[in-house]
Design a protein around this motif. Structure first.
Motif, PDB file in Angstrom:
ATOM      1  N   ALA A 148       0.780  -1.233   0.000  1.00 39.97           N
ATOM      2  CA  ALA A 148       0.000   0.000   0.000  1.00 39.97           C
ATOM      3  C   ALA A 148       0.813   1.285   0.000  1.00 39.97           C
ATOM      4  CB  ALA A 148      -0.944  -0.002   1.213  1.00 39.97           C
ATOM      5  N   LEU A 149       2.065   1.234   0.401  1.00 41.22           N
ATOM      6  CA  LEU A 149       2.819   2.476   0.549  1.00 41.22           C
ATOM      7  C   LEU A 149       3.744   2.715  -0.641  1.00 41.22           C
ATOM      8  CD1 LEU A 149       3.882   2.234   4.303  1.00 41.22           C
ATOM      9  CD2 LEU A 149       1.747   3.071   3.323  1.00 41.22           C
ATOM     10  N   PRO A 150       3.921   3.979  -1.030  1.00 42.34           N
ATOM     11  CA  PRO A 150       4.896   4.287  -2.071  1.00 42.34           C
ATOM     12  C   PRO A 150       6.292   3.894  -1.571  1.00 42.34           C
ATOM     13  CG  PRO A 150       3.584   6.236  -1.478  1.00 42.34           C
ATOM     14  CD  PRO A 150       3.242   5.156  -0.514  1.00 42.34           C
ATOM     15  N   GLY A 151       7.006   3.119  -2.370  1.00 42.05           N
ATOM     16  CA  GLY A 151       8.328   2.652  -1.952  1.00 42.05           C
ATOM     17  C   GLY A 151       8.265   1.660  -0.803  1.00 42.05           C
ATOM     18  N   GLY A 152       7.111   1.039  -0.628  1.00 38.55           N
ATOM     19  CA  GLY A 152       6.879   0.138   0.495  1.00 38.55           C
ATOM     20  C   GLY A 152       7.853  -1.016   0.581  1.00 38.55           C
ATOM     21  N   GLU A 153       8.269  -1.537  -0.542  1.00 36.47           N
ATOM     22  CA  GLU A 153       9.214  -2.662  -0.550  1.00 36.47           C
ATOM     23  C   GLU A 153      10.515  -2.303   0.166  1.00 36.47           C
ATOM     24  OE1 GLU A 153      10.079  -6.509  -1.103  1.00 36.47           O
ATOM     25  OE2 GLU A 153       8.257  -5.646  -1.949  1.00 36.47           O
ATOM     26  N   GLN A 154      11.089  -1.148  -0.171  1.00 39.35           N
ATOM     27  CA  GLN A 154      12.348  -0.735   0.456  1.00 39.35           C
ATOM     28  C   GLN A 154      12.147  -0.346   1.917  1.00 39.35           C
ATOM     29  OE1 GLN A 154      15.473  -1.031  -0.959  1.00 39.35           O
ATOM     30  NE2 GLN A 154      15.986  -0.755   1.184  1.00 39.35           N
ATOM     31  N   VAL A 155      11.033   0.312   2.216  1.00 38.18           N
ATOM     32  CA  VAL A 155      10.731   0.682   3.607  1.00 38.18           C
ATOM     33  C   VAL A 155      10.714  -0.573   4.475  1.00 38.18           C
ATOM     34  CG1 VAL A 155       8.891   1.534   5.144  1.00 38.18           C
ATOM     35  CG2 VAL A 155       9.497   2.818   3.077  1.00 38.18           C
ATOM     36  N   ASP A 199      14.193  -2.272   4.939  1.00 39.17           N
ATOM     37  CA  ASP A 199      14.992  -1.551   5.940  1.00 39.17           C
ATOM     38  C   ASP A 199      14.547  -1.909   7.356  1.00 39.17           C
ATOM     39  OD1 ASP A 199      16.359  -0.337   3.854  1.00 39.17           O
ATOM     40  OD2 ASP A 199      15.276   1.582   4.033  1.00 39.17           O
ATOM     41  N   ARG A 200      13.222  -1.994   7.587  1.00 43.23           N
ATOM     42  CA  ARG A 200      12.710  -2.342   8.921  1.00 43.23           C
ATOM     43  C   ARG A 200      13.080  -3.782   9.280  1.00 43.23           C
ATOM     44  NH1 ARG A 200      11.983   2.022   7.441  1.00 43.23           N
ATOM     45  NH2 ARG A 200      14.078   1.968   8.288  1.00 43.23           N
ATOM     46  N   LEU A 201      13.038  -4.686   8.312  1.00 40.89           N
ATOM     47  CA  LEU A 201      13.382  -6.088   8.589  1.00 40.89           C
ATOM     48  C   LEU A 201      14.850  -6.239   8.960  1.00 40.89           C
ATOM     49  CD1 LEU A 201      11.338  -7.973   5.831  1.00 40.89           C
ATOM     50  CD2 LEU A 201      10.827  -7.801   8.277  1.00 40.89           C
ATOM     51  N   ALA A 202      15.722  -5.477   8.314  1.00 40.79           N
ATOM     52  CA  ALA A 202      17.148  -5.527   8.672  1.00 40.79           C
ATOM     53  C   ALA A 202      17.352  -5.050  10.106  1.00 40.79           C
ATOM     54  CB  ALA A 202      17.965  -4.679   7.690  1.00 40.79           C
ATOM     55  N   GLU A 255       7.406   4.498  12.866  1.00 36.95           N
ATOM     56  CA  GLU A 255       6.405   5.543  13.046  1.00 36.95           C
ATOM     57  C   GLU A 255       6.447   6.542  11.895  1.00 36.95           C
ATOM     58  OE1 GLU A 255       7.338   6.976  16.973  1.00 36.95           O
ATOM     59  OE2 GLU A 255       6.786   5.039  17.878  1.00 36.95           O
ATOM     60  N   ARG A 256       7.633   6.877  11.439  1.00 33.54           N
ATOM     61  CA  ARG A 256       7.772   7.869  10.381  1.00 33.54           C
ATOM     62  C   ARG A 256       7.460   7.308   8.987  1.00 33.54           C
ATOM     63  NH1 ARG A 256      13.185  11.293   8.720  1.00 33.54           N
ATOM     64  NH2 ARG A 256      12.176  12.466   7.075  1.00 33.54           N
ATOM     65  N   TYR A 257       8.026   6.138   8.682  1.00 31.31           N
ATOM     66  CA  TYR A 257       7.941   5.633   7.309  1.00 31.31           C
ATOM     67  C   TYR A 257       6.796   4.651   7.067  1.00 31.31           C
ATOM     68  CZ  TYR A 257      12.516   7.771   6.963  1.00 31.31           C
ATOM     69  OH  TYR A 257      13.550   8.673   6.992  1.00 31.31           O
ATOM     70  N   GLU A 258       6.251   4.064   8.118  1.00 33.37           N
ATOM     71  CA  GLU A 258       5.132   3.135   7.925  1.00 33.37           C
ATOM     72  C   GLU A 258       3.841   3.677   8.533  1.00 33.37           C
ATOM     73  OE1 GLU A 258       6.139  -1.434   7.631  1.00 33.37           O
ATOM     74  OE2 GLU A 258       7.157  -0.580   9.387  1.00 33.37           O
ATOM     75  N   PHE A 259       3.863   3.954   9.825  1.00 30.91           N
ATOM     76  CA  PHE A 259       2.616   4.271  10.527  1.00 30.91           C
ATOM     77  C   PHE A 259       1.939   5.524   9.981  1.00 30.91           C
ATOM     78  CE2 PHE A 259       4.151   2.143  14.752  1.00 30.91           C
ATOM     79  CZ  PHE A 259       4.333   0.953  14.076  1.00 30.91           C
TER      80      PHE A 259
END
Length: 196
Positions: A74-81, A84-87, A128-132
């Protein structure tokens, strides 16, 4: 033994009809538990640390199973976001697993705990910034409520200890039930022996 100050994921009985509010509240609970661990000693520290380990484990599992897949789609650039969170989550799980092997009175414990706290807080701010923020903007009230219910369901079945290397929704679904059963059995044994 003092009464638990910070509820476990799902134990506060709040009416969770907004996934972002639920996850933000849990981020606050995690910060509070870090404080409790730092400020206590002996058995109180061990008990607070067990609650912290459990909350981090179930919280991250729910994000991996529910929030990250939604963000990818659902988010623009969601794959990279999400990558990064998984790492970040993988690194935190490794530190948490190492900490879980230490006695809470070991001199190395507080040094490792401070490193974990810094990493977890940076991770939470990034979520909080890039997903929520984007989830709240892109999802209607019903969608936020549905995601909150899914997070609560995932938390109810999640492992209660960190499992580094299991950071995807698919891996959690495949390995999660077995890990959760083993973890919850260990928790019951520990409690029966008066060690928790």
């Amino acid at each position: 033994m003092p009464e638990s100050h910070t509820p476990q994921a799902g134990d506060d009985r709040a009416a969770d009809d907004d996934v972002v509010a639920l996850l933000m509240r849990q981020h606050g609970d995690i910060r509070n538990l870090f404080d409790e661990v730092e400020q206590s000693r002996g058995e109180e520290r061990r008990e607070a640390f067990r609650r912290l380990v459990r909350l981090l484990a179930v919280h991250e599992t729910a994000e991996e199973e529910v929030v990250h897949p939604f963000a990818r789609r659902a988010l623009p650039g969601g794959e990279q976001v999400v990558e990064d969170r998984l790492a970040e989550e993988r690194a935190a799980k490794e530190t948490l697993a190492a900490l879980d092997e230490l006695d809470t009175e070991d001199p190395k414990f507080m040094l490792q705990l401070m490193k974990l706290r810094k990493d977890v807080q940076e991770h939470a701010r990034a979520e909080e910034r890039y997903e929520f923020t984007h989830i709240r903007r892109s999802t209607d009230t019903d969608g936020l409520a549905t995601l909150a219910k899914a997070v609560k369901a995932a938390e109810a079945m999640a492992p209660t200890r960190p499992h580094p290397g299991v950071e995807s929704g698919a891996a959690n679904v495949a390995l999660g039930p077995v890990a959760a059963l083993v973890d919850r059995t260990k928790d019951a044994v520990r409690k029966a022996m008066g060690k928790d």
